[in-house]
Design a protein around this motif. Sequence first.
Motif, mmCIF file in Angstrom:
data_model
loop_
_atom_site.group_PDB
_atom_site.id
_atom_site.type_symbol
_atom_site.label_atom_id
_atom_site.label_comp_id
_atom_site.label_asym_id
_atom_site.label_seq_id
_atom_site.Cartn_x
_atom_site.Cartn_y
_atom_site.Cartn_z
ATOM 1 N N ALA A 299 0.666 -1.646 -0.477
ATOM 2 C CA ALA A 299 -0.011 0.163 -0.011
ATOM 3 C C ALA A 299 0.467 1.309 -0.414
ATOM 4 N N TYR A 300 2.033 1.506 0.399
ATOM 5 C CA TYR A 300 2.659 2.090 1.204
ATOM 6 C C TYR A 300 4.482 2.308 -0.048
ATOM 7 N N LEU A 301 3.818 1.681 -1.069
ATOM 8 C CA LEU A 301 4.817 1.590 -1.828
ATOM 9 C C LEU A 301 5.601 3.211 -2.172
ATOM 10 N N ASP A 302 4.861 3.663 -2.385
ATOM 11 C CA ASP A 302 5.118 5.272 -2.579
ATOM 12 C C ASP A 302 5.976 5.837 -1.431
ATOM 13 N N LYS A 307 14.351 -0.980 -1.368
ATOM 14 C CA LYS A 307 15.503 -1.475 -1.725
ATOM 15 C C LYS A 307 16.519 -1.334 -1.261
ATOM 16 N N ASN A 308 16.657 -0.378 0.114
ATOM 17 C CA ASN A 308 17.608 -0.352 1.083
ATOM 18 C C ASN A 308 17.816 -0.614 2.615
ATOM 19 N N ASP A 309 16.662 -1.787 2.015
ATOM 20 C CA ASP A 309 15.960 -2.138 3.216
ATOM 21 C C ASP A 309 17.624 -3.411 3.734
ATOM 22 N N ASP A 310 18.121 -3.000 4.495
ATOM 23 C CA ASP A 310 19.322 -4.182 5.501
ATOM 24 C C ASP A 310 18.804 -5.083 5.445
ATOM 25 N N ARG A 326 4.483 -7.835 -7.964
ATOM 26 C CA ARG A 326 3.697 -7.370 -7.052
ATOM 27 C C ARG A 326 4.369 -5.221 -6.966
ATOM 28 N N VAL A 327 6.025 -5.282 -7.209
ATOM 29 C CA VAL A 327 6.202 -3.850 -7.592
ATOM 30 C C VAL A 327 5.417 -3.014 -8.725
ATOM 31 N N GLU A 328 5.957 -4.138 -10.189
ATOM 32 C CA GLU A 328 5.599 -3.795 -11.275
ATOM 33 C C GLU A 328 3.721 -3.007 -10.727
ATOM 34 N N ARG A 329 3.322 -4.038 -10.441
ATOM 35 C CA ARG A 329 1.728 -3.658 -9.974
ATOM 36 C C ARG A 329 1.835 -2.246 -9.929
ATOM 37 N N GLY A 337 -5.016 6.287 -7.741
ATOM 38 C CA GLY A 337 -4.615 4.494 -7.577
ATOM 39 C C GLY A 337 -3.917 4.699 -6.187
ATOM 40 N N ILE A 338 -2.986 5.265 -6.407
ATOM 41 C CA ILE A 338 -2.457 5.632 -4.551
ATOM 42 C C ILE A 338 -2.746 5.226 -3.823
ATOM 43 N N LEU A 339 -3.431 6.989 -3.646
ATOM 44 C CA LEU A 339 -4.597 7.502 -2.571
ATOM 45 C C LEU A 339 -5.189 6.797 -1.922
#
Length: 482
Positions: A299-302, A307-310, A326-329, A337-339
């Motif tokens: 939901a909050y990929l925005d 990508k920098n998760d240790d 899922r990231v591409e979708r 859509g993000i909201l």
Amino acid sequence: MIKYFFFFLLALSSLSSFSQKKGADLIVQNVNVVDVVNGVIVPHQFIAISGEKIVHVGNATSIKNYKSKRNYDGKNQYIMPSLWDMHMHFGGDTLKDENEMLLPLFLAMGVTAVRDCAGDISPAIFNWKDQIKKRKLAGPDIFTSGPKLEGINSIWPGDLEIDNEIQLKAALDSLQKSKVDFIKITDNTLKPSLYIESIKQARARGWKVSGHAPVQFTLQELSDAGMSTIEHMGYLMRAASTVEKEITQGRKDGSITAAMASARLLQTKDDATALENFRKLALNGTAIVPTLNGSHVVAYLDKDNHKNDDYLKYIGPALKRTYNWRVERASKDDAAGILNRHAQFEAAATLLPLVEKAGMTILAGTDAGYLNSFNYPGIGLHQELEIMVRYGITPQSALKASVVNGPAFFGLEKDFGAVEAGKKADLLLLKENPLKNISATKGIMALIRNGELHTRKQLDDMLQNVAQFVENKASLEKTSNK
């Protein structure tokens, strides 16, 4: 003279009993016991462990009756049952090695039992489960559905695809032969009538049934059919709507699209309706596995692309690639859509206190593993507990959802769920009190698994071994691609 002789015999008897101490393999000294069921801390306790069982919990005086091969000074640490992740996935038919490395990763993060909710590498999982049970492989206890039931040409790999009741019986026969622990059903292409029949027939054979909630049925209809657990919090939005039956009928006859239904659910969400319907589900014994962590990530990929998760250093390169879809979708969503993603997640997550108030059983599960983007095996369970608390339940309730309700789902409450004599010695030693701060579960000082102590250094070594495997695998891939 007789009087003195009597006192002499009494003293001799006392000396004899004192000298005959009970043996233990491990004594954990000076710890605070976290009583998850009652939500209290019992301070200054000593715990004797023999084999895989706790044999005594008491104060300094009572522990003097025991002698042990090994002592661990808890130095006022907090001890509680180790964690259960009640929804995760192994998967990827060419990724067995990377999946197997998730086993020590779970242990290093204090998770000693997982419920595998279907994938496409069931033979390997059955083997790992057996090897772990025989103590030939280090990993959490695995409870698995094996391949899940689905319709013909399902999008999910490894499903048992069925189109009629004859095929349903054959599928259940094969699962029974494999000795699966529960049944998982989803509704990508499975006929609605066959979905209901699958629940009924699986329950008739003694299994609990978990799954998604097909749009053609109200949640009450699924619960009445015998659904044991609804997987994913978003489905409960339907029972929180004042027009659930209308939306269900519209989805059944095609007059309402998925997008229309989602918008309508948001518009008609009502706490009083939710509480009433959740109470009915609770009366049927239908539980919920919220899996909020995975939903929150997507939901909050925005806001955070992760990508920098240790923690990515512990996830194999091929498993990481399964995150891409899922990231591409999500990347195709416009601002509206993000909201909408945010709104859908928030609306579902805020139902959690009502679920608890209604008396529904909550099971802590992550949806971590294969295909599920940045939803990490091990640490994901700690993040799930944190999110559950953030959205309105207490740390005690969150802990209970993992360490008490997890074992109880499989009828294992006699052996798990508390730090007390007779229970299995699968325990976590924490630096701080998790009843005050749920994030304290991350501060693991030691793990006791099957009665065996693993120090912080040993847990760090497990993590390092996993990281080294991932690094080697990535390097090998890079070399072969040149």
